[in-house]
Write an enzyme that holds these catalytic residues in place. Sequence first.
Site, PDB file in Angstrom:
ATOM      1  N   ASP A 489       0.812  -1.220   0.000  1.00  0.00           N
ATOM      2  CA  ASP A 489       0.000   0.000   0.000  1.00  0.00           C
ATOM      3  C   ASP A 489       0.845   1.269   0.000  1.00  0.00           C
ATOM      4  OD1 ASP A 489      -2.673  -0.874   0.030  1.00  0.00           O
ATOM      5  OD2 ASP A 489      -2.511  -1.437   2.134  1.00  0.00           O
TER       6      ASP A 489
HETATM    7  C1  BGC Z   1       0.515   1.246   6.277  1.00  0.00           C
HETATM    8  C2  BGC Z   1       0.124   0.016   5.508  1.00  0.00           C
HETATM    9  C3  BGC Z   1      -1.362  -0.083   5.429  1.00  0.00           C
HETATM   10  C4  BGC Z   1      -1.918   1.215   4.851  1.00  0.00           C
HETATM   11  C5  BGC Z   1      -3.411   1.213   4.681  1.00  0.00           C
HETATM   12  C6  BGC Z   1      -0.148   2.469   5.719  1.00  0.00           C
HETATM   13  O1  BGC Z   1       0.135   3.554   6.532  1.00  0.00           O
HETATM   14  O2  BGC Z   1       1.902   1.392   6.261  1.00  0.00           O
HETATM   15  O3  BGC Z   1       0.682  -1.124   6.115  1.00  0.00           O
HETATM   16  O4  BGC Z   1      -1.735  -1.157   4.616  1.00  0.00           O
HETATM   17  O5  BGC Z   1      -1.541   2.294   5.660  1.00  0.00           O
HETATM   18  O6  BGC Z   1      -4.095   1.307   5.857  1.00  0.00           O
HETATM   19  C1  NOJ Z   2      -1.553  -3.697   5.475  1.00  0.00           C
HETATM   20  C2  NOJ Z   2      -2.753  -3.862   4.600  1.00  0.00           C
HETATM   21  O1  NOJ Z   2      -3.851  -4.302   5.390  1.00  0.00           O
HETATM   22  C3  NOJ Z   2      -2.495  -4.842   3.483  1.00  0.00           C
HETATM   23  O2  NOJ Z   2      -3.588  -4.871   2.632  1.00  0.00           O
HETATM   24  C4  NOJ Z   2      -1.249  -4.453   2.747  1.00  0.00           C
HETATM   25  O3  NOJ Z   2      -1.044  -5.373   1.731  1.00  0.00           O
HETATM   26  C5  NOJ Z   2      -0.065  -4.356   3.670  1.00  0.00           C
HETATM   27  N1  NOJ Z   2      -0.358  -3.450   4.723  1.00  0.00           N
HETATM   28  C6  NOJ Z   2       1.214  -3.913   2.955  1.00  0.00           C
HETATM   29  O4  NOJ Z   2       1.198  -2.560   2.658  1.00  0.00           O
END
Ligand code: BGC
Ligand code: NOJ
Length: 817
Positions: A489
């Site tokens: 993400d």
């Molecule tokens: C985090 C991710 C997460 C995303 C969406 C980001 O700040 O680093 O791990 O999936 O937010 O909530």
């Molecule tokens: C947390 C999110 O819930 C997941 O969908 C995502 O793939 C990982 N972070 C990596 O960014």
Amino acid sequence: MQYGHFDDDAREYVITRPDTPYPWINYLGCDDFYGIISNTSGGYCFYRDAKMLRLIRYRYNNVPADAGGRYFYLKDGDTVWTPTWKPMKSKLDRYECRHGMGYTKFSSAKNGLAYSQTSFIPLGDKCEIHKITLTNESKAEKNIDMFSFIEFCLWNAQDDMSNFQRNFSIGEVEVHGSCIYHKTEYRERRNHYAVWAVNTPVAGFDTDRQTFLGLYNGFDEPQAVLSGKAGNSIAAGWSPIGSHHIKAKLSAGESKSFVFVLGFCENPEDQKWEKPAAPGNAGIINKKPAKAMLEKYSTPEAADKALAALNDYWKNLLSKFTVDAEDKKMARMAGVWNQYQCMVTFLMSRSASYFESGIGRGMGFRDSNQDLLGFVHLVPERARARILDIAATQFPDGSAYHQYQPLTKRGNNEIGSGFNDDPLWLIFGVASYIKETGDYSILDEKVPFDNDDSIAETLFVHLQRSFNYTINNKGPHGLPLIGRADWNDCLNLNCFSSTPGESFQTTANFESGIAESVMIAAMFVFVGPDYAELCRRVKQNDEAARAEKAITEMVEAINKHAWDGEWFLRAYDAHGKKIGSKECEDGKIYIESNGFAVMAGIGLEDGRAAKAMDSVKEHLDTPYGIVILQPAYKDYHIELGEVTSYPPGYKENAGIFCHNNPWITIAETKLGRGNRAFETYTKICPPYREDDSDLRRMEPYVYAQMVAGKDAVRAGEAKNSWLTGTAAWTFVSISHYILGVRPSYDGLLVDPCIPSSMKGFKATRHFRGADYHITVDNSAGAEKGVKSVTVDGKPLDGNLLPVFGDGKAHDVVVTMG
Ligand code: BGC
Ligand code: NOJ
């Protein structure tokens, strides 16, 4: 050091001192009422939605930590204590907390008084039960004052913590005997209230926080308790609470039990009142549903019976896949705790934990499909329903809302779409469901697009749109466009944000139409064959051939544009520059594209797969797991987005993002390297670090999303336990690929890939209506390879166990070599 130990027979983790390095929590509830409970009885509960219908207040990120919960205070003469340690941090003569499957038990003692508390949510009811037993272990009679305490949340947890100008004026309660009713906002637009009751007469009560605690006192200094007298206060605005004062006389050796119930009750609109409000008189709420609920749990025996039913429920669920091996750490994780965590991620998604505040995130399209992998064998019918909910939020062009709301099941407009890996996860989820169940009928289900029934199509068409979305959205190298991000993400290649507070996930300041993801490309090759297979099985052979051609083209694009010499590239940015290449200064190598490419079988024949895995080991491995990338980004790169916003070693910037470690484990099994596969499995597996709890800090019985990487100040420290895709993926890696018991379209495959030192193991697997009792013999010391298989004593050709579906148990002996 350790703060407890596993009790494998009881399927409990036993915490033996309360001052754990972080609150170690458990989850209560299996249907629609849930609670989180820490090892000092902190936490909260809610009905269906942790933001909208929260019953009790919890203060995240508070000092001291873990503020709010179900507290019980004991007073014996001048000695006052809280038997679950917090909030008074009482010095106890004994303390134990046992987190089990859907329940938590405390037992402690002080001053010659033993205390036990069993907390759980019964099946099929919307309430928490806390059964408390006091036992006088001294030689003299005791007169104990016990006070319960909860603080009501004014339902919407976000509003509750922010809108004080209104909220301090709206709190309303009713008290009748031992029942305290919280009815804030019931007069107008709510038809629900909470009840906090105990099955014994009370000496007094409080519902006004200030009267109970004192304005300047914390939970550790409640003036009502210290003075031994409840104020009998009726809250009017401010902060409604619920406290019972119980006087218990206990002769030497005597025990007394009390059942506390904290429940959620609803009334139909036309039956809300026993007596509606009139000028000068507050209305009296209709308590019928509360009374019926309380009646059910009015004795300790009734509470015990409800707990026994809950235990049976879990026993049955966890009988679907069991493991017995010399390595107890692996066996208990694979057989019990990992599956338990998978059920929790299914129920909670990413909403409520001690890291997810319950007010933020909806259900992720990607996350929910992945979670499915971990529970489809436990509750296939619920997996089916979940798939249909998820698919209904897809857009007609195959793209998807990144999240949907659990209550409305509608896509979340604020986050929107554009995470270009999302559509492929639906194929993956559906294929996993069908491999488990053999239920092809799901493909014929009519499912709306964007929740619009008028444009519904079969689920099969949804999969086709998913598949086509990737084909229709390729960039200059023939690789899939990344959009806002892919699985990572934080790889926001079109974001270009320089404004503080701007969301990395939803901002696209630079729609390049160029940035491409090698991870999505490899994922396409990984899940694409399942789509093609499903096409064949529903007799769409031309479509299958078209799909296979598209997969071949993708492999060609990867071979041509995504091999960096020693590993697979990660992406191309919005300027067409490589990411995850030896040419880069930081972020030269990433885990995701390498894991997925090898899982997809790319480079298996020509040695590139082995090379990629060797590179992962060389550059990304650490004693605590494999970091997501190296070298960590030192500076913020506007063209890469959030990934570079984290300090080195944390989260997506070179943290050990446990979620993707199992991809490497699985990839290693593809290479037949059982020793290395198991090594990558154990490094992030919590029980293997149980005696290192001071550093790891999180619960030793569940996975955490992230462990700080080697560049971090506290390398090895975990964060964000419980609600993570790590649960489902590690379960897949250990059960399907290491132990090798893997559902497939035509049967149950047994294809272990284990360390050569593992002499064998036993597993039982429920699969499509029969039980397979599998014994694997590895006296040969192999890492992979099945020499022979017998089923019920008869030799089997190959290692695909047939579908028996006869409700019987079948003995399977697998000899490796
Ligand atoms: C985090 C991710 C997460 C995303 C969406 C980001 O700040 O680093 O791990 O999936 O937010 O909530
Ligand atoms: C947390 C999110 O819930 C997941 O969908 C995502 O793939 C990982 N972070 C990596 O960014």
